[in-house]
Design a protein around this motif. Structure first.
Motif, PDB file in Angstrom:
ATOM      1  N   UNK A 146      -3.829  -7.525  -3.513  1.00 17.13           N
ATOM      2  CA  UNK A 146      -4.231  -7.462  -2.344  1.00 17.13           C
ATOM      3  C   UNK A 146      -4.567  -8.908  -2.088  1.00 17.13           C
ATOM      4  N   UNK A 147      -5.171  -9.631  -2.871  1.00 14.75           N
ATOM      5  CA  UNK A 147      -5.609 -11.310  -2.868  1.00 14.75           C
ATOM      6  C   UNK A 147      -4.514 -11.759  -2.491  1.00 14.75           C
ATOM      7  N   UNK A 148      -3.262 -11.683  -2.742  1.00 17.05           N
ATOM      8  CA  UNK A 148      -2.159 -12.412  -2.181  1.00 17.05           C
ATOM      9  C   UNK A 148      -1.896 -12.237  -0.743  1.00 17.05           C
ATOM     10  N   UNK A 149      -2.051 -10.814  -0.564  1.00 17.06           N
ATOM     11  CA  UNK A 149      -1.959 -10.676   0.962  1.00 17.06           C
ATOM     12  C   UNK A 149      -2.880 -11.197   1.904  1.00 17.06           C
ATOM     13  N   UNK A 150      -4.243 -11.069   1.546  1.00 23.85           N
ATOM     14  CA  UNK A 150      -5.039 -11.779   2.211  1.00 23.85           C
ATOM     15  C   UNK A 150      -4.991 -13.458   2.164  1.00 23.85           C
ATOM     16  N   UNK A 151      -4.457 -14.194   1.057  1.00 23.57           N
ATOM     17  CA  UNK A 151      -4.050 -15.236   1.211  1.00 23.57           C
ATOM     18  C   UNK A 151      -3.046 -15.805   2.189  1.00 23.57           C
ATOM     19  N   UNK A 152      -2.093 -15.003   2.484  1.00 23.78           N
ATOM     20  CA  UNK A 152      -1.335 -15.151   3.680  1.00 23.78           C
ATOM     21  C   UNK A 152      -1.640 -15.007   4.907  1.00 23.78           C
ATOM     22  N   UNK A 153      -2.765 -13.918   5.265  1.00 19.28           N
ATOM     23  CA  UNK A 153      -3.432 -14.007   6.357  1.00 19.28           C
ATOM     24  C   UNK A 153      -4.404 -15.111   6.724  1.00 19.28           C
ATOM     25  N   UNK A 154      -4.822 -15.765   5.509  1.00 23.09           N
ATOM     26  CA  UNK A 154      -5.743 -16.688   5.727  1.00 23.09           C
ATOM     27  C   UNK A 154      -4.934 -18.078   6.358  1.00 23.09           C
ATOM     28  N   UNK A 155      -3.658 -18.128   5.738  1.00 24.53           N
ATOM     29  CA  UNK A 155      -2.729 -19.150   5.948  1.00 24.53           C
ATOM     30  C   UNK A 155      -2.510 -19.073   7.673  1.00 24.53           C
ATOM     31  N   UNK A 156      -2.182 -18.040   8.168  1.00 20.98           N
ATOM     32  CA  UNK A 156      -2.281 -17.631   9.621  1.00 20.98           C
ATOM     33  C   UNK A 156      -3.198 -18.302  10.457  1.00 20.98           C
ATOM     34  N   UNK A 157      -4.226 -17.667  10.104  1.00 17.81           N
ATOM     35  CA  UNK A 157      -5.715 -18.059  10.837  1.00 17.81           C
ATOM     36  C   UNK A 157      -5.703 -19.429  10.725  1.00 17.81           C
ATOM     37  N   UNK A 158      -5.787 -20.388   9.627  1.00 16.59           N
ATOM     38  CA  UNK A 158      -5.749 -21.733   9.586  1.00 16.59           C
ATOM     39  C   UNK A 158      -4.817 -22.412  10.429  1.00 16.59           C
TER      40      UNK A 158
ATOM     41  N   UNK B 253     -16.761 -24.715  -3.047  1.00 16.68           N
ATOM     42  CA  UNK B 253     -15.391 -24.767  -2.498  1.00 16.68           C
ATOM     43  C   UNK B 253     -14.464 -25.628  -3.360  1.00 16.68           C
ATOM     44  N   UNK B 254     -14.538 -25.281  -4.623  1.00 18.78           N
ATOM     45  CA  UNK B 254     -13.485 -25.746  -5.314  1.00 18.78           C
ATOM     46  C   UNK B 254     -12.072 -24.888  -5.197  1.00 18.78           C
ATOM     47  N   UNK B 255     -12.271 -23.452  -5.532  1.00 16.60           N
ATOM     48  CA  UNK B 255     -11.432 -22.546  -5.180  1.00 16.60           C
ATOM     49  C   UNK B 255     -12.040 -21.347  -4.651  1.00 16.60           C
TER      50      UNK B 255
ATOM     51  N   UNK C  42      -3.702 -21.923  -1.669  1.00 13.80           N
ATOM     52  CA  UNK C  42      -3.037 -20.813  -2.047  1.00 13.80           C
ATOM     53  C   UNK C  42      -3.189 -20.608  -3.558  1.00 13.80           C
ATOM     54  N   UNK C  43      -2.990 -21.817  -4.039  1.00 17.75           N
ATOM     55  CA  UNK C  43      -3.059 -22.121  -5.631  1.00 17.75           C
ATOM     56  C   UNK C  43      -4.402 -21.709  -6.177  1.00 17.75           C
ATOM     57  N   UNK C  44      -5.349 -22.082  -5.185  1.00 21.14           N
ATOM     58  CA  UNK C  44      -6.605 -22.072  -5.861  1.00 21.14           C
ATOM     59  C   UNK C  44      -7.180 -20.805  -5.529  1.00 21.14           C
ATOM     60  N   UNK C  45      -6.577 -19.758  -4.717  1.00 22.70           N
ATOM     61  CA  UNK C  45      -6.941 -18.468  -4.252  1.00 22.70           C
ATOM     62  C   UNK C  45      -6.497 -17.839  -5.573  1.00 22.70           C
ATOM     63  N   UNK C  46      -5.234 -18.107  -6.129  1.00 22.15           N
ATOM     64  CA  UNK C  46      -4.607 -17.510  -7.161  1.00 22.15           C
ATOM     65  C   UNK C  46      -5.472 -17.502  -8.292  1.00 22.15           C
ATOM     66  N   UNK C  47      -5.966 -19.055  -8.647  1.00 26.87           N
ATOM     67  CA  UNK C  47      -6.595 -19.422  -9.770  1.00 26.87           C
ATOM     68  C   UNK C  47      -7.676 -18.549  -9.855  1.00 26.87           C
ATOM     69  N   UNK C  48      -8.502 -18.329  -8.564  1.00 28.70           N
ATOM     70  CA  UNK C  48      -9.926 -17.633  -8.635  1.00 28.70           C
ATOM     71  C   UNK C  48      -9.517 -16.324  -8.822  1.00 28.70           C
TER      72      UNK C  48
END
Length: 232
Positions: free
Chosen positions: A61-73, A146-148, A81-87
């Protein structure tokens, strides 16, 4: 940078422990009317619906929300995206570790007992609310570092500073739309939603406010930095 990393690690542990506290205390009260934190409740029920463990549920679900964030930004940022995954990877692992600890899978601790008395029920309710407060405080700390970020908290931060003029409470409510859809899907599949209760309502009403208060009261010298929420 060393202090930023330290704050991030501490907040990651705090957030994981808070999430699991809301889950475990909810499971120890019967009938289950306490509930867990909002995102956690939706994801936990979705994990039951699809037969996944918490690690894979939080990760997918984190991957899905990462894609949503890219759309909003408005653009795809591989670093973000890598930071989201690292988190997500250590966060999901810590969720599983704390869950195993609080339910007694480790020999050093027998786990939280079931709540069989009014005093124990009252204590678990307070512990559940405390877990929500831990989550809100942890979000405040690592959003300012705000690192990741976890994708859900990145979503809240994007909404907060792009659309809601820095209002943490309203941004948190808006960020609850995806987990609400998850919860509806889980209910359609299982016809049950055991992690919804007064703790979930408490999280819905106050977690964003707690995050806003923590911004000024917990490590007040730490300010929001390196914000990238796209153009309005």
């Amino acid at each position: 940078m060393s202090m930023s990393i330290f704050y991030f690690v501490v907040s990651l542990v705090i957030n994981s422990a808070g999430n699991v506290l809301t889950l475990v205390t909810s499971a120890k009260i019967h009938p289950s009317y306490l509930g867990s934190a909002y995102w956690t409740a939706a994801e936990a029920n979705l994990s039951v619906a699809f037969g996944w463990n918490l690690f894979w549920t939080f990760l997918i679900l984190g991957v899905v929300i990462t894609i949503l964030n890219a759309i909003l930004v408005g653009h795809w940022d591989w670093r973000r995206a890598l930071g989201n995954l690292i988190f997500m990877v250590p966060f999901s692992a810590l969720i599983q570790i704390f869950e195993d600890f609080f339910i007694g899978k480790y020999p050093i601790y027998g786990g939280l007992p079931a709540a069989n008395t009014p005093m124990m029920i009252g204590f678990y309710i307070l512990l559940n609310f405390f877990g929500v407060a831990l989550i809100g405080t942890a979000i405040s700390i690592y959003q300012r570092v705000n690192l990741v970020l976890h994708p859900a908290d990145d979503l809240m931060q994007i909404l907060r500073f792009k659309y809601f003029k820095g209002n943490a409470n309203i941004a948190m409510w808006a960020s609850y739309i995806p987990p609400t859809l998850m919860a509806i899907l889980a209910f359609i599949i299982t016809k049950d939603f055991t992690n919804l209760g007064i703790g979930t309502i408490f999280a819905f009403l106050f977690q964003g406010g707690i995050t806003g208060i923590a911004d000024t009261k917990v490590i007040p010298s730490l300010k929001h930095q390196a914000l990238d929420v796209g153009q309005k």
